[in-house]
Write a protein that holds these residues in place. Structure first.
Motif, mmCIF file in Angstrom:
data_model
loop_
_atom_site.group_PDB
_atom_site.id
_atom_site.type_symbol
_atom_site.label_atom_id
_atom_site.label_comp_id
_atom_site.label_asym_id
_atom_site.label_seq_id
_atom_site.Cartn_x
_atom_site.Cartn_y
_atom_site.Cartn_z
ATOM 1 N N ASP A 201 47.252 33.470 54.766
ATOM 2 C CA ASP A 201 47.812 32.321 54.035
ATOM 3 C C ASP A 201 46.785 31.215 53.806
ATOM 4 O OD1 ASP A 201 50.202 33.534 54.347
ATOM 5 O OD2 ASP A 201 50.761 32.441 56.156
ATOM 6 N N HIS A 202 45.519 31.573 53.716
ATOM 7 C CA HIS A 202 44.530 30.527 53.955
ATOM 8 C C HIS A 202 44.198 29.617 52.778
ATOM 9 C CE1 HIS A 202 41.755 33.653 52.447
ATOM 10 N NE2 HIS A 202 41.050 32.629 52.050
ATOM 11 N N HIS A 203 44.760 29.841 51.598
ATOM 12 C CA HIS A 203 44.234 29.044 50.479
ATOM 13 C C HIS A 203 44.559 27.561 50.586
ATOM 14 C CE1 HIS A 203 42.190 32.350 48.857
ATOM 15 N NE2 HIS A 203 43.295 33.086 48.932
ATOM 16 N N ASP A 204 45.718 27.221 51.167
ATOM 17 C CA ASP A 204 46.026 25.802 51.369
ATOM 18 C C ASP A 204 45.776 25.395 52.814
ATOM 19 O OD1 ASP A 204 46.853 25.418 48.782
ATOM 20 O OD2 ASP A 204 48.852 26.232 49.235
ATOM 21 N N ALA A 205 45.058 26.188 53.556
ATOM 22 C CA ALA A 205 44.878 25.929 54.984
ATOM 23 C C ALA A 205 43.503 25.298 55.197
ATOM 24 C CB ALA A 205 44.995 27.230 55.760
ATOM 25 N N GLN A 350 53.888 27.704 60.078
ATOM 26 C CA GLN A 350 53.691 26.293 60.456
ATOM 27 C C GLN A 350 52.214 25.910 60.321
ATOM 28 O OE1 GLN A 350 55.829 24.655 63.902
ATOM 29 N NE2 GLN A 350 53.836 23.996 64.658
ATOM 30 N N ALA A 351 51.925 24.945 59.459
ATOM 31 C CA ALA A 351 50.537 24.494 59.316
ATOM 32 C C ALA A 351 50.177 23.603 60.494
ATOM 33 C CB ALA A 351 50.381 23.729 58.010
ATOM 34 N N GLY A 352 48.918 23.598 60.846
ATOM 35 C CA GLY A 352 48.460 22.705 61.914
ATOM 36 C C GLY A 352 48.487 23.356 63.271
ATOM 37 N N GLY A 353 48.740 24.661 63.309
ATOM 38 C CA GLY A 353 48.689 25.386 64.580
ATOM 39 C C GLY A 353 49.862 25.050 65.467
ATOM 40 N N ASP A 354 49.728 25.473 66.713
ATOM 41 C CA ASP A 354 50.811 25.326 67.694
ATOM 42 C C ASP A 354 50.104 25.471 69.020
ATOM 43 O OD1 ASP A 354 53.573 25.163 68.362
ATOM 44 O OD2 ASP A 354 53.482 27.257 68.967
#
Ligand SMILES: Cc1cc2nc3c(=O)[nH]c(=O)nc-3n(C[C@H](O)[C@H](O)[C@H](O)COP(=O)(O)OP(=O)(O)OC[C@H]3O[C@@H](n4cnc5c(N)ncnc54)[C@H](O)[C@@H]3O)c2cc1C
Length: 361
Positions: A201-205, A350-354
């Motif tokens: 999912d990395h294009h907006d990551a 979920q963006a921003g990890g966990d």
């Protein structure tokens, strides 16, 4: 740091409050989850951790927080953590101003500006070599860092210490931050190596997108170090997906001979496998996600009798897999919490990890 070490650097903060006892109780409740809590003569409360010590004293019209540490990074972290919590639990609109070590306007001891010097592609990872000054403190007290990732084409200005002990950004908002592992650190060369996954999912990551476009000369912010301590043991059982693989690589590289390690490693396919050298006697089980193999399925087939006595179980992986393995470790393997280090390194959707540790089921 334990109370019997002799901290030298100190700073104090007075927090105006109509109800300092409640404010102190809330601080102790939250900060105390990661520290040793002790009530001392006179009723003051001491919080101590590897970062240093804070003493919480009820005062007329407020709460006095006295922080101490043996090093500038420890002191700066305590100041920031305390300020974050006070601003969360304290009265609205209060202005905080620490007095003492690490004054406002000075460089943040836990921040470095790093320059990309090399980029390599290893399976679905980009391996970035970053150079920076004075990296000694990043080699102790934690394996992980937070990378502050400027947007493409932006000339980022970096933070200094704020009055309240938190980073102060000259242009306002900080860039997005993501947590990564220092897979290798060479203090003498002023160099670290980080493997950043180019996930689906990395294009907006911000993390994966930065890794994909990184070129020598690019600049990134780095704060840390933190997390990732491994308790002493003769036997380790490690679980990791790609995001935990750099930590496994570092732990194996630094582990002394005589330890026995069984590492269960889930990657997309054959291309993501790596050679992981080290002095320990290590046995690797590689799982290919493409073929349907999963960390939690392998864990579910391990019984309590299959584990060596006093084994330490470590893991870095996606949230759901971590939760399943954690439950098995507690309910079926019957492991005490001090022999468990299972962390969620990211969470699907979920963006921003966990970053939930062993205490969160
Ligand atoms: C202590 C710690 C150490 C870590 N070390 C490393 C490391 O060395 N190398 C590394 O690559 N990562 C590491 N991670 C994981 C990394 O921080 C997360 O994967 C993070 O979400 C990546 O940020 P991003 O900007 O690329 O994606 P985000 O903006 O955070 O997420 C965007 C989307 O991508 C998804 N996503 C995030 N990660 C993955 C993934 N691995 N696979 C599939 N989808 C994903 C999210 O669920 C979300 O939907 C570590 C995390 C922790 C807590």
């Amino acid at each position: 740091m334990s109370t019997h070490m002799s901290p030298r650097l100190a700073a104090t903060l007075f927090v105006p409050s109509r109800d300092p006892a409640t404010l102190r109780a809330r601080l102790v409740d939250h900060v105390g989850r990661h520290a040793r809590v002790e009530t001392v003569e006179g009723g003051d409360i001491l919080l101590s951790s590897e970062l240093g010590l804070s003493r919480l004293t009820l005062d007329v019209g407020g709460l006095l927080i006295a922080a101490e540490s043996r090093d500038p990074t420890g002191l700066a972290y305590i100041k920031m953590i305390m300020a974050d919590h006070v601003l969360e639990f304290g009265e609205a609109g209060i202005a905080l101003r620490w007095i003492g070590g690490g004054a406002a306007g000075l460089p943040l001891p836990f921040f470095r500006k790093m320059t990309v010097t090399a980029v390599a592609t290893i399976g679905r990872f980009r391996r970035l070599t970053l150079k920076g000054d004075d990296l000694g403190r990043f080699a102790e007290g934690g394996l992980h860092v937070r990378l502050l990732l400027p947007a493409e084409g932006v000339r980022q200005r970096w933070p200094v210490t704020g009055d309240d002990g938190r980073p102060w950004w000259p242009d306002g908002n900080p860039p997005p931050a993501r947590v990564y592992t220092l897979r290798r650190i060479d203090v003498a060369a002023g160099e670290v190596e980080i493997d950043m996954l180019l996930h689906a999912d990395h294009h907006d990551a911000p993390g994966a997108a930065f890794a994909e476009r990184a070129r020598p000369g690019d600049v990134v912010g780095m704060t840390g170090p933190g997390g990732g301590d491994l308790p002493e043991a003769a036997d380790y059982l490690l679980f990791a997906d790609e995001t935990g693989l750099p930590a496994v690589a570092r732990m194996l590289a630094e582990m002394p001979a005589g330890r026995r390690v069984r590492a269960i490693l889930e990657v997309e396919d054959q291309k993501d496998r790596q050679v992981l050298p080290g002095a320990a006697k290590a046995d690797f089980v590689w799982l290919h996600r493409r073929d349907g193999a999963r960390l939690e399925t392998v864990a579910a087939a391990i019984g309590a009798d299959d584990l060596p006595p006093d084994v330490v179980v470590w893991g870095g992986m996606e949230h759901t897999a971590r939760r399943a393995i954690y439950r098995r470790a507690i309910d079926i393997w019957g492991l005490p919490r001090d022999r468990l280090r299972l962390a969620s390194y990211w969470r699907r959707g979920q963006a921003g990890g966990d970053h939930h540790h062993d205490d969160a089921a």
